[in-house]
Design an enzyme around this catalytic site. Structure first.
Site, PDB file in Angstrom:
ATOM      1  N   CYS A 130       8.578  16.976   6.545  1.00 43.30           N
ATOM      2  CA  CYS A 130       8.979  17.111   5.135  1.00 43.30           C
ATOM      3  C   CYS A 130       7.930  16.581   4.170  1.00 43.30           C
ATOM      4  O   CYS A 130       7.968  16.891   2.983  1.00 43.30           O
ATOM      5  CB  CYS A 130      10.309  16.422   4.902  1.00 43.30           C
ATOM      6  SG  CYS A 130      11.602  17.034   5.980  1.00 43.30           S
ATOM      7  N   HIS A 263      11.452  15.424  -2.751  1.00 43.12           N
ATOM      8  CA  HIS A 263      11.852  16.200  -1.572  1.00 43.12           C
ATOM      9  C   HIS A 263      13.372  16.336  -1.580  1.00 43.12           C
ATOM     10  O   HIS A 263      14.096  15.353  -1.767  1.00 43.12           O
ATOM     11  CB  HIS A 263      11.364  15.480  -0.317  1.00 43.12           C
ATOM     12  CG  HIS A 263      11.939  16.039   0.936  1.00 43.12           C
ATOM     13  ND1 HIS A 263      11.996  17.399   1.193  1.00 43.12           N
ATOM     14  CD2 HIS A 263      12.508  15.430   2.020  1.00 43.12           C
ATOM     15  CE1 HIS A 263      12.564  17.590   2.367  1.00 43.12           C
ATOM     16  NE2 HIS A 263      12.885  16.424   2.883  1.00 43.12           N
ATOM     17  N   ASN A 293      17.975  21.165   2.985  1.00 44.83           N
ATOM     18  CA  ASN A 293      16.660  20.540   3.154  1.00 44.83           C
ATOM     19  C   ASN A 293      15.708  21.563   3.799  1.00 44.83           C
ATOM     20  O   ASN A 293      15.838  21.868   4.980  1.00 44.83           O
ATOM     21  CB  ASN A 293      16.829  19.293   4.041  1.00 44.83           C
ATOM     22  CG  ASN A 293      15.513  18.589   4.331  1.00 44.83           C
ATOM     23  OD1 ASN A 293      14.439  19.128   4.079  1.00 44.83           O
ATOM     24  ND2 ASN A 293      15.606  17.395   4.880  1.00 44.83           N
TER      25      ASN A 293
END
Ligand code: COA
Length: 336
Positions: A130, A263, A293
């Site tokens: 990520c 994020h 996500n």
């Protein structure tokens, strides 16, 4: 020399799996997922469906990661062409941040070089889950500042749903597929509007690595083919380290960002970070309720949505920050 984001693009798959649909075959609920994470739905490259025995099956087409990345990149390049007159041969380098490759090699960046007709571009991939997009952005910025390359296409793309264990409701609810891209270019003057990347910071904390792993690519009988996560450990890590790295980035500058593009992992994580930074939630745009996500894609995907909707204003100070497997975390400051 300073580097500047001159265009953005993104792409998500058409298939949408809502919390309600997921709850049909997983012991969970829209209420549980929303209250813990803020996620309402995720886009997936293939729909997971239980077979007659209740085993979850998915059928992906060829190269789903390539398809998403190519589309996001095309959109960013079209914007760069329309607004800045960028030609395909102007692109010197392609950096792809991804941890969900279609194939171990060649690098996805090389596949994209051919598919996008970027005749002069070199390219390679960066694996940092990520945090990958921030790592790629930092690298592109460093190359441009050093005069090695003038124009870099930076892509964050993921099809992590392929590596999700649909029996593990702690992780299966979180991830979605997607891609985002930016075109970064050298601005020798940096006088016109002050726009550009002002700073980047990146860190690794390998002691926490086992809190979030994806061993699918090394699958054998001893290693389960799936993402494994200690959710609480990741949560605590994120809410401690992200405010720290943002303070480090802003240190001494006396700057207060207009917007924070974090994020998109979990709304509660974003809320806690906002509180720690003593900033209002209005400064933290989010789209995780629609996309979940999307790992390395989440920041450029959000940036492209904001850019195309006219929400980013010239001169605004943007702080990007991310975290994820590694454990890794980082931040970047830029003037739009
Ligand atoms: N639906 C319903 N119940 C669930 C569930 C689901 N999808 N997943 C877990 N549960 C259950 C657990 O089994 C547990 O039950 P028990 O108390 O009977 O054992 C209960 O809900 C609470 O689980 P817990 O793990 O304490 O929940 P939590 O509040 O910590 O939330 C996460 C779990 C994963 C949502 C949360 O820890 C989180 O978001 N962490 C960060 C993860 C992340 O962002 N990762 C990516 C980083 S890049």
């Amino acid at each position: 020399m300073i580097s500047k984001i001159i265009a953005t693009g993104s792409c998500v798959p058409d298939i949408c799996l809502t919390n309600e649909a997921l709850s049909q075959w997983m012991e969970t609920s829209d209420e549980w997922i929303r209250s813990r994470t803020g996620i309402g739905a995720r886009r997936l490259a293939a729909m997971p469906e239980p077979d007659a025995n209740g085993c979850i099956r998915t059928h992906y087409g060829d190269s789903p990661l390539f398809t998403l990345a190519r589309e996001a990149a095309k959109r960013a390049l079209s914007m760069a062409e329309a607004q800045k007159g960028l030609a395909p041969e102007d692109v010197d380098l392609i950096l792809v941040a991804t941890s969900s490759h279609d194939e171990l090699f060649p690098a996805l960046a090389c596949r994209l070089q051919e598919a996008l007709g970027l005749s002069r571009a070199a390219g390679y991939d960066i694996v940092l889950a990520c945090t990958g997009f921030l790592a790629a952005l930092q690298m592109a910025d460093a190359y441009i500042r050093a005069g090695v390359y003038r124009t870099v296409l930076v892509i964050g793309a993921e099809v992590l749903s392929r590596f999700v264990d649909w029996e593990d409701r702690d992780t299966a609810i979180l991830f979605g597929d997607g891609a985002g891209a930016v075109v970064m270019s050298a601005d020798p003057g940096h006088t016109e509007d002050g726009a550009g990347i002002l700073g980047t910071v990146l860190h690794a904390d390998g002691a926490g690595a086992d809190a979030l792993t994806g061993r699918a690519m090394y699958w054998n009988e001893r290693m389960p083919a799936a993402i494994r996560m200690d959710g609480r450990a990741v949560f605590s890590f994120a809410v401690r380290r992200v405010p720290e790295v943002i303070r480090e980035l802003l240190a001494g500058e006396g700057l207060r960002p207009d917007l924070y593009l974090l994020h998109q992992a979990n709304y509660r994580i974003i809320e806690t970070i906002a509180k720690k930074l003593q900033e209002p939630m209005e400064k933290f745009p989010h789209n995780l309720e629609r996309f979940g996500n999307t790992s390395a894609a989440s920041i450029p995907l959000l940036m492209d949505e904001l850019n195309r909707s006219g929400s980013l204003k010239k001169g605004q100070l943007l702080c990007l920050a991310g975290f994820g497997a590694g454990l890794s975390y980082g931040a970047a400051l830029l003037r739009w």
